[in-house]
Write a protein that holds these residues in place. Structure first.
Motif, short mmCIF file in Angstrom:
data_model
loop_
_atom_site.label_atom_id
_atom_site.label_comp_id
_atom_site.label_asym_id
_atom_site.label_seq_id
_atom_site.Cartn_x
_atom_site.Cartn_y
_atom_site.Cartn_z
N ALA A 88 16.21 -18.23 25.22
CA ALA A 88 15.92 -18.34 26.65
C ALA A 88 15.46 -16.99 27.22
CB ALA A 88 17.17 -18.81 27.40
N ASN A 89 16.12 -15.91 26.81
CA ASN A 89 15.73 -14.58 27.27
C ASN A 89 14.45 -14.10 26.59
OD1 ASN A 89 17.87 -14.08 29.13
ND2 ASN A 89 19.25 -13.69 27.41
N ALA A 90 14.35 -14.40 25.29
CA ALA A 90 13.17 -13.95 24.54
C ALA A 90 11.90 -14.58 25.07
CB ALA A 90 13.34 -14.26 23.05
N SER A 91 12.00 -15.80 25.58
CA SER A 91 10.80 -16.46 26.15
C SER A 91 10.28 -15.69 27.36
CB SER A 91 11.14 -17.90 26.54
OG SER A 91 12.05 -17.93 27.62
N LYS A 92 11.15 -14.88 27.97
CA LYS A 92 10.75 -14.03 29.10
C LYS A 92 10.50 -12.59 28.66
CE LYS A 92 13.98 -16.75 31.90
NZ LYS A 92 15.26 -16.67 32.66
N GLY A 93 10.70 -12.32 27.37
CA GLY A 93 10.47 -10.98 26.84
C GLY A 93 11.55 -9.98 27.21
N ILE A 94 12.78 -10.46 27.45
CA ILE A 94 13.85 -9.56 27.89
C ILE A 94 15.11 -9.75 27.03
CG2 ILE A 94 13.04 -9.47 30.28
CD1 ILE A 94 15.24 -11.52 30.98
N ASP A 95 15.97 -8.75 27.08
CA ASP A 95 17.28 -8.84 26.43
C ASP A 95 18.32 -8.24 27.38
OD1 ASP A 95 19.49 -9.02 24.76
OD2 ASP A 95 18.98 -7.18 23.66
N PRO A 96 18.76 -8.99 28.38
CA PRO A 96 19.71 -8.45 29.36
C PRO A 96 21.09 -8.17 28.78
CG PRO A 96 19.38 -10.80 29.72
CD PRO A 96 18.38 -10.39 28.68
N GLU A 97 21.39 -8.74 27.62
CA GLU A 97 22.72 -8.55 27.04
C GLU A 97 22.89 -7.16 26.43
OE1 GLU A 97 24.66 -12.42 25.37
OE2 GLU A 97 22.59 -12.35 24.64
N PHE A 98 21.91 -6.70 25.65
CA PHE A 98 22.08 -5.44 24.91
C PHE A 98 20.93 -4.45 25.08
CE2 PHE A 98 24.71 -8.56 22.64
CZ PHE A 98 25.92 -7.89 22.64
N GLY A 99 19.90 -4.83 25.81
CA GLY A 99 18.83 -3.87 26.08
C GLY A 99 17.86 -3.68 24.94
N ILE A 118 11.35 -8.87 20.33
CA ILE A 118 11.99 -9.90 21.18
C ILE A 118 11.12 -11.15 21.16
CG2 ILE A 118 12.86 -10.44 23.48
CD1 ILE A 118 13.17 -7.45 23.97
N HIS A 119 11.48 -12.08 20.31
CA HIS A 119 10.74 -13.34 20.19
C HIS A 119 11.72 -14.45 19.85
CE1 HIS A 119 6.61 -11.74 20.40
NE2 HIS A 119 7.12 -10.67 19.80
N GLU A 120 11.39 -15.65 20.26
CA GLU A 120 12.24 -16.81 19.96
C GLU A 120 12.31 -17.05 18.47
OE1 GLU A 120 11.46 -20.18 22.89
OE2 GLU A 120 9.79 -18.82 23.31
N LEU A 121 13.44 -17.59 18.04
CA LEU A 121 13.67 -17.92 16.64
C LEU A 121 13.84 -19.43 16.51
CD1 LEU A 121 16.26 -15.11 15.75
CD2 LEU A 121 13.81 -15.13 15.24
N GLU A 122 13.24 -20.00 15.46
CA GLU A 122 13.32 -21.45 15.27
C GLU A 122 13.44 -21.76 13.78
OE1 GLU A 122 8.52 -22.35 15.32
OE2 GLU A 122 9.65 -22.51 17.21
N ALA A 123 13.94 -22.96 13.50
CA ALA A 123 14.11 -23.39 12.10
C ALA A 123 12.74 -23.52 11.42
CB ALA A 123 14.87 -24.71 12.06
N PRO A 124 12.68 -23.28 10.11
CA PRO A 124 13.79 -22.85 9.25
C PRO A 124 14.18 -21.41 9.50
CG PRO A 124 11.76 -22.86 7.99
CD PRO A 124 11.43 -23.44 9.34
N TYR A 125 15.48 -21.15 9.30
CA TYR A 125 16.02 -19.81 9.51
C TYR A 125 16.24 -19.12 8.15
CZ TYR A 125 17.21 -21.87 14.04
OH TYR A 125 17.16 -22.51 15.25
N TYR A 126 16.19 -17.80 8.20
CA TYR A 126 16.54 -16.99 7.02
C TYR A 126 17.66 -16.04 7.43
CZ TYR A 126 12.03 -18.75 5.52
OH TYR A 126 10.97 -19.57 5.21
N VAL A 127 18.56 -15.76 6.51
CA VAL A 127 19.69 -14.91 6.84
C VAL A 127 19.92 -13.89 5.72
CG1 VAL A 127 21.38 -16.55 5.89
CG2 VAL A 127 22.09 -14.84 7.59
N TYR A 128 20.13 -12.65 6.14
CA TYR A 128 20.37 -11.54 5.22
C TYR A 128 21.70 -10.88 5.62
CZ TYR A 128 20.02 -6.57 3.84
OH TYR A 128 20.27 -5.31 3.37
N LYS A 129 22.59 -10.68 4.65
CA LYS A 129 23.87 -10.03 4.94
C LYS A 129 23.65 -8.53 5.06
CE LYS A 129 27.13 -9.66 1.77
NZ LYS A 129 28.22 -10.06 0.85
#
Length: 490
Positions: free
Chosen positions: A391-402, A407-418
């Protein structure tokens, strides 16, 4: 990557009329990393007789593994290679002080910032050719006005292992001016005057010749790095370093076992600045260079929640990763998607990603539910985290952590790295003043004893504030200790 080692150091030897020294020098430098070699080069240039005692069979220490880059403000090279034409040492000090989170000696930091430009020129006079200057990534609570591109890169430098150019340059200067160096010769004790803490020499140990007593007429400079591979000291003094040792993540010289720190402690010295590390992700290289944006991704903890500004400078991020993993007892992860691969700053291509999926370095999930199951986090938390991010990435912002990049939306399929840290050493060492005199527990200088670089503490805070900080301090404090000794000799 070997198991941690213990320090070979012993209690101090007390000087008496019956003690015979085998050799005498003005200055004994313990360790031949960047700090020790800078000290030796400066002392030899000033006409002092110098012995360098090196525990390993080669010079350079962990500085060899570095990129050799150095932070400095207001230099001719900064003006030549960057847009920052009016940067000042005051702004540089402000940044380091803010990053210190009230855990540093501001006098040490200001002195380093003021001396850094002079050190750049000193190295240039020895043949170091500065070719570019860049910046480190932001720190969320540090003022943008105090940031600038300050990381100086020399010809052939900038990558891991390129620090050897710097150490060889310093060694050449030291030897040319009469310094001597002994390899495979750790210092195992300091020699002190009875009834005082006054240091007058060292005990050098060699497998072939045994113990040798070396008198230091003017001073002993400890430059053996921090407690990097010393598991016992790390457990007592630095929880993050201890965690990294359990993970076998430490990449510094295996001979870095805190010898200078234990020598100082046994001789009455105080320690300062313990608790941080130089941690980064060697796989992704995330946030190590402000010219490369963080890829389109987010970090989540074992509760499936974001917890940090992902594009803040690397050790700031890894301090948060360590805290989350310690507090929650689980891992943290980077989540990205197919669109991330084509974006600027991507760590993977389709080909390299396929290889890492095969090796299980990266895992793939076709839904949030499958992703939550793969990394064992609460699915509702993960779903909410991704929903808020998108929701924030669609506006190009990150109000939570700056967050500022990727900053872009993420959608399936997802990839995860530990997330997996690589460690270039611990932060913290002996307490010093601006002349690099080692201080006791009453903040009184211990006569004849000095410490420099990462053997000294109190000039870097609870996390490493950006590339080029360590080498800047190493060179500066090595020179400062030698210059103070030369002044006393006069």
């Amino acid at each position: 990557m070997n198991r941690p080692k213990k320090s070979p150091t012993r209690a101090p030897i007390f000087y008496s009329d019956g003690l015979q020294f085998d050799y005498t020098y003005d200055v004994v430098v313990v360790g031949s990393g960047g700090a020790g070699l800078a000290a030796a080069a400066q002392a030899a240039e000033d006409g002092l007789s110098v012995l360098i005692c090196e525990k390993a069979g080669i010079p350079g220490g962990t500085t060899n593994y570095s990129g050799g880059v150095i932070q400095a403000a207001g230099t001719a090279y900064q003006k030549k290679f960057t847009k920052y034409q009016d940067d000042t040492t005051e702004k540089h000090a402000n940044l380091w002080i803010a990053a210190g989170e009230n855990r540093i000696n501001e006098d040490l930091v200001k002195d380093l910032a003021e001396g850094a430009p002079k050190n750049i020129e000193w190295l240039a006079n020895q043949g170091i050719n500065w070719t570019s200057v860049y910046g480190h990534c932001h720190i969320p609570y540090v003022k943008d006005a105090d940031f600038a591109d300050r990381i100086h890169v020399y010809d052939g430098g900038g990558g891991m292992g390129d620090g050897i150019i710097l150490t060889q340059t310093l060694l050449k200067t030291a030897l040319k001016n009469g310094a001597e160096i002994r390899y495979e010769s750790p210092v195992v004790s300091l020699v002190q005057v009875p009834g005082t803490k006054h240091v007058v020499g060292v005990v050098l140990s060699n497998r072939e010749t045994g113990d040798r007593y070396i008198r230091a007429n003017k001073g002993v400079i400890l430059a053996t790095s921090s407690i990097d591979h010393n598991e016992d000291l790390a457990k007592d003094l630095n929880a993050q370093q201890y965690h990294d040792l359990q993970d076998r993540a430490c990449l510094s010289m295996i001979t870095d076992t805190g010898d200078g720190i234990t020598l100082g402690q046994m001789s009455g010295a105080a320690v300062a600045g313990m608790g941080g590390t130089i941690d980064f992700d060697s796989k992704t290289g995330n946030a190590t260079d402000d010219r490369v944006p963080t890829m389109q991704s987010i970090f989540v903890n074992s509760n499936g929640q974001r917890f940090v500004c992902e594009d803040a400078t690397y050790a700031y991020t890894y301090r948060a990763i360590f805290q989350q993993e310690s507090q929650l007892g689980g891992h943290t992860y980077m989540i990205f998607d197919d669109n991330s691969l084509a974006a600027k700053g991507s760590v993977w291509t389709q080909e390299t990603l396929a290889k890492d999926i095969e090796k299980k370095v990266v895992q793939k999930a076709d839904s949030i539910e499958e992703l939550a199951s793969l990394i064992d986090v609460p699915v509702d938390n993960l779903r909410l985290t991704l929903s808020n991010w998108n929701a924030n990435a669609s506006k190009g912002i990150d109000p939570e952590f700056g967050r500022r990049t990727g900053i872009h939306e993420l959608e399936a399929p997802y990839y995860v790295y530990k997330n997996k840290e690589a460690n270039l050493g611990a932060i913290g060492g002996l307490k010093i003043n601006v002349d690099c005199q080692v201080l006791d527990h009453h903040n009184k200088p211990i006569r004849g004893l000095f410490a420099a670089g990462l053997n000294a503490g109190g000039w870097i805070g609870p996390y490493y504030p950006g590339s080029g900080t360590a080498i800047s301090g190493i060179v500066h404090q090595g020179r400062k200790a030698a210059q103070f000794i030369a002044k006393l000799a006069e």
